[in-house]
Each structure stands twice: as C-alpha cells, then as structure tokens.
Design a protein around this motif. Structure first.
Motif, PDB file in Angstrom:
ATOM      1  N   ARG A   9      38.770  67.660   5.189  1.00  0.00           N
ATOM      2  CA  ARG A   9      40.080  67.760   4.561  1.00  0.00           C
ATOM      3  C   ARG A   9      40.487  66.429   3.937  1.00  0.00           C
ATOM      4  O   ARG A   9      40.118  65.349   4.416  1.00  0.00           O
ATOM      5  N   PHE A  10      41.302  66.493   2.897  1.00  0.00           N
ATOM      6  CA  PHE A  10      41.894  65.287   2.302  1.00  0.00           C
ATOM      7  C   PHE A  10      43.164  65.694   1.576  1.00  0.00           C
ATOM      8  O   PHE A  10      43.174  66.682   0.827  1.00  0.00           O
ATOM      9  N   PHE A  23      38.226  75.901  12.199  1.00  0.00           N
ATOM     10  CA  PHE A  23      38.858  77.215  12.304  1.00  0.00           C
ATOM     11  C   PHE A  23      37.837  78.171  12.930  1.00  0.00           C
ATOM     12  O   PHE A  23      36.669  78.177  12.534  1.00  0.00           O
ATOM     13  N   THR A  24      38.277  78.949  13.884  1.00  0.00           N
ATOM     14  CA  THR A  24      37.392  79.955  14.478  1.00  0.00           C
ATOM     15  C   THR A  24      37.839  81.328  13.977  1.00  0.00           C
ATOM     16  O   THR A  24      39.021  81.684  14.066  1.00  0.00           O
ATOM     17  N   LEU A  36      35.655  83.753   4.109  1.00  0.00           N
ATOM     18  CA  LEU A  36      36.165  83.011   5.268  1.00  0.00           C
ATOM     19  C   LEU A  36      37.210  81.987   4.830  1.00  0.00           C
ATOM     20  O   LEU A  36      38.232  81.797   5.510  1.00  0.00           O
ATOM     21  N   LEU A  37      36.972  81.332   3.706  1.00  0.00           N
ATOM     22  CA  LEU A  37      37.959  80.363   3.204  1.00  0.00           C
ATOM     23  C   LEU A  37      39.293  81.053   2.909  1.00  0.00           C
ATOM     24  O   LEU A  37      40.367  80.545   3.269  1.00  0.00           O
ATOM     25  N   LEU A  44      45.516  81.140   8.816  1.00  0.00           N
ATOM     26  CA  LEU A  44      45.547  80.022   9.768  1.00  0.00           C
ATOM     27  C   LEU A  44      46.171  78.741   9.221  1.00  0.00           C
ATOM     28  O   LEU A  44      46.823  78.002   9.961  1.00  0.00           O
ATOM     29  N   ASP A  45      45.951  78.434   7.952  1.00  0.00           N
ATOM     30  CA  ASP A  45      46.473  77.170   7.404  1.00  0.00           C
ATOM     31  C   ASP A  45      46.653  77.312   5.892  1.00  0.00           C
ATOM     32  O   ASP A  45      45.698  77.175   5.122  1.00  0.00           O
ATOM     33  N   GLY A  46      47.878  77.570   5.500  1.00  0.00           N
ATOM     34  CA  GLY A  46      48.173  77.797   4.077  1.00  0.00           C
ATOM     35  C   GLY A  46      47.976  76.563   3.219  1.00  0.00           C
ATOM     36  O   GLY A  46      47.929  76.669   1.986  1.00  0.00           O
TER      37      GLY A  46
END
Ligand code: SF4
Ligand code: F3S
Length: 235
Positions: A9-10, A23-24, A36-37, A44-46
């Motif tokens: 991440r960045f 992420f699982t 999956l992305l 899970l993470d917007g």
C-alpha cells in the motif's frame, strides 16, 4: 478455499512510506485476482486503489506484480497462484497510490516512436485501401497484439536501472509499423530508438518476453528492429 491477499500500500496523504495490508477472503480457484481486489475494496477496505477497465485482457489497465511476476489481474486465476497472493505495483514507475503507478513516462516513450501509419503517397486507384498480401500482413502480426499494459517494460532490468530507457513496449510499437509494407516512415519511427536511451540499451534479458500477457515475442521483435536498423532497411 481461504485466500490471503497481501497488498503493498501507499498513500502519500496518509503516510510517506509504503506499508502492507493483508485481507483474508473466501475464494473459488476459478476467481481472478481482479475479482479478489474488487471484493477486498467493496467489502473490507474502500480506500484500496487499483486500476481496471475491461476486465477481459484487452485494455491492459490491471497489470500488477503478482508474487513477484508481472501479470494482468484479470487474466490470472487463484488456481494459478495458490492461497497466498502478494500484490505490488509495477516496478520502475512512480507509485501514485497503492497499485496505481504513473503511466505518463511509459506513454511518452510510446508516443516518441510515432505510433501511426506514415505514408504521404496519394491513395491508390480504388480510393479506399492500401492493399497488402497476407504474407505482408503476417510480417508484423505478432506486434499488433500489444495492449500497452507495460508488463514488459516494467519487467526489464535495464528499465529498473534507468527509467529513461525507451523500453520494450515502445520498440514493439515501432516494429508494428517498420515492418508494415504500407508504411513509408521507418526513418521517423526509429529516430527515438537511435538515441542514447533507445534500442541499443537492450541487453537481451528476455524478461519482457516472459512478462507479456499477450505472448508477443518481444525480444525477437527487438532483435528484428535492431537488424533492420543495422541493415539500413529502416531508413
Ligand atoms: Fe503489454 Fe506485451 Fe504490449 Fe508489452 S508487448 S505492453 S507486455 S502487451
Ligand atoms: Fe529488457 Fe527485454 Fe531487452 S527485458 S534488456 S528489453 S530483451
């Protein structure tokens, strides 16, 4: 099956340094990495950021490093990789956010070879088409398949060491026109290739060929353009 998606991440607005998120997800072996992305972002993470467009291997937008190898996220199945999937942005281009890199230098190199048919002759008598034989068309068939995904250029160790190198994708684009019997502009296509950061920087590392999701024989195309320049055919 349960899959772990570890993503580099960045986000310069949150942290000047990169970090990893895991992420699982429950996944089917036939799921694509792109699936999956999308699910990780939706569920899970917007804030997770990546490029995608067609989702079918045509637009070239979703090229990323998957377990250390450049691939299109939309053409790579969980089954091909396994349950531990590590995603990173393409190497050698500035990361803007998460898996999104700045493609401007890549497209500047592409534009530098004048990627369009150059032929100032009047149109032939039929007024519509510049004809060529099937054999003439096949001469550059392989390099017409390029989708400008940048997987080749960002897999090249010469490009990693020197981001000014024009890169294999631009040379593939030049090949598509230099060997087109309808094109009379070979000298213009190769101007940028002849410069210090041009085709002669290639050290035949072959990683571009391995990385290409369209299975273009990239290194062979580079060798053919080098040969045409040396023989004076591309003038
Ligand atoms: Fe992508 Fe292959 Fe074109 Fe390189 S040659 S940009 S890897 S499609
Ligand atoms: Fe790089 Fe491909 Fe040449 S990996 S060195 S452009 S053969």
């Amino acid at each position: 099956m349960l899959v772990t998606l570890k993503i580099k991440r960045f986000d310069p607005e949150r942290n000047p340094s990169s970090w990893w998120s895991s992420f699982t997800l429950e996944a089917d072996p036939a799921d694509r990495i792109l699936d999956l992305l999308v699910r990780a972002k939706d569920e899970l993470d917007g804030s997770l950021t990546f490029r995608r467009s067609c989702g079918h291997g045509i637009c070239g937008s979703c090229a990323v490093r998957v377990n250390g190898t450049n691939k299109l996220a939309c053409k790579t199945l969980v089954h091909d990789i396994g349950s531990k999937i590590v995603l990173e942005p393409l190497l050698g281009l500035r990361v803007e956010k998460d898996l999104v890199v700045d493609m401007d230098p890549f497209f500047a190199s592409f534009r530098s070879i004048k990627p369009f048919l150059i032929n100032g002759d009047p149109l032939p008598a039929n007024g519509r088409e510049r004809l060529q034989s099937p054999a003439e068309r096949m001469r550059f068939d392989d390099t017409t398949k390029c989708i400008l995904c940048a997987a080749c250029t960002t897999a090249c160790p010469v490009f990693w060491a020197d981001g000014e190198y024009i890169g294999p994708a631009a040379i593939v684009a030049a090949h598509r026109f230099v060997f087109d019997s309808r094109d009379h502009g070979a000298a213009e296509h190769i101007v940028a290739l002849a410069e210090a950061e041009g085709i002669w920087r290639c050290r035949t590392a072959f990683q571009c060929t391995t990385a290409c999701p369209r299975e273009i024989k990239v290194t062979k195309a580079i060798a053919e353009v080098k040969g045409a320049i040396l023989r004076g055919e591309a003038r």
